[in-house]
Structure formats: structure tokens, C-alpha cells
Scaffold this active site. Structure first.
Site, PDB file in Angstrom:
ATOM      1  CB  THR A   1      -0.528   5.167   3.486  1.00 60.66           C
ATOM      2  OG1 THR A   1      -1.572   4.194   3.576  1.00 60.66           O
ATOM      3  CG2 THR A   1      -0.949   6.319   2.594  1.00 60.66           C
TER       4      THR A   1
ATOM      5  CB  CYS B   1      -0.871  -0.047   1.256  1.00 59.94           C
ATOM      6  SG  CYS B   1      -1.994   1.325   1.488  1.00 59.94           S
TER       7      CYS B   1
END
Length: 82
Positions: free
Chosen positions: A75, A73
Site C-alpha cells: 500500500t 510496501c
């Protein structure tokens, strides 16, 4: 020749659009080492509903299709919560 034992089941991979380039890099390493994998998406850098891909990966692990998985991902939060 692989540095690690080759798993008997594929390793599942999933990412959001921001993690797509890293997932593709990991796929290239797996191919180089002969490590089996299943790519559950995403398949590009366009914005996507990342839970769709995280759920596919989780379901594959739950069903035994894959023993392990890697979720990537941008983040490090969203797809991992999925």
C-alpha cells in the site's frame, strides 16, 4: 557498467509480503549493475509482520551499515511508517 556511481556502502532493502516481487526485481537490477545491497527481508509472499523488516532496515541506516534504504510496501503506508 552502472549508470550511477557505485555506493561505498550497500543500499538496504526491505519489504512486506506484497512488495516482495518488486524488491526481487530491484535486486536483479542491482546485481546487473554491480550495486551492493543488503536484503533485510521479507523473503517470500507469505503474510508477515512487516514492521520486523522495516525496523531492520532502519537500524542498519542508523548504525551506518547502510547509507540509504528502500522500503517497499503493497500500500505504500505500513512499512514506511515503521
Amino acid at each position: 557498467m552502472s549508470l550511477f556511481p557505485i555506493p561505498s556502502k550497500p543500499i538496504g532493502l526491505a519489504s512486506d509480503h506484497a512488495g516482495y516481487p518488486m524488491k526481487e526485481y530491484i535486486i536483479s537490477l542491482f546485481k546487473e549493475q554491480g550495486i551492493p545491497y543488503t536484503d533485510f527481508g521479507t523473503y517470500g509472499t507469505q503474510s508477515v509482520d512487516y514492521p520486523d523488516f522495516g525496523h531492520r532496515l532502519g537500524e542498519a541506516i542508523d548504525s551506518g551499515e547502510c547509507d540509504k534504504g528502500i522500503a517497499i510496501c503493497g500500500t505504500g503506508n505500513g512499512i514506511n511508517m515503521t
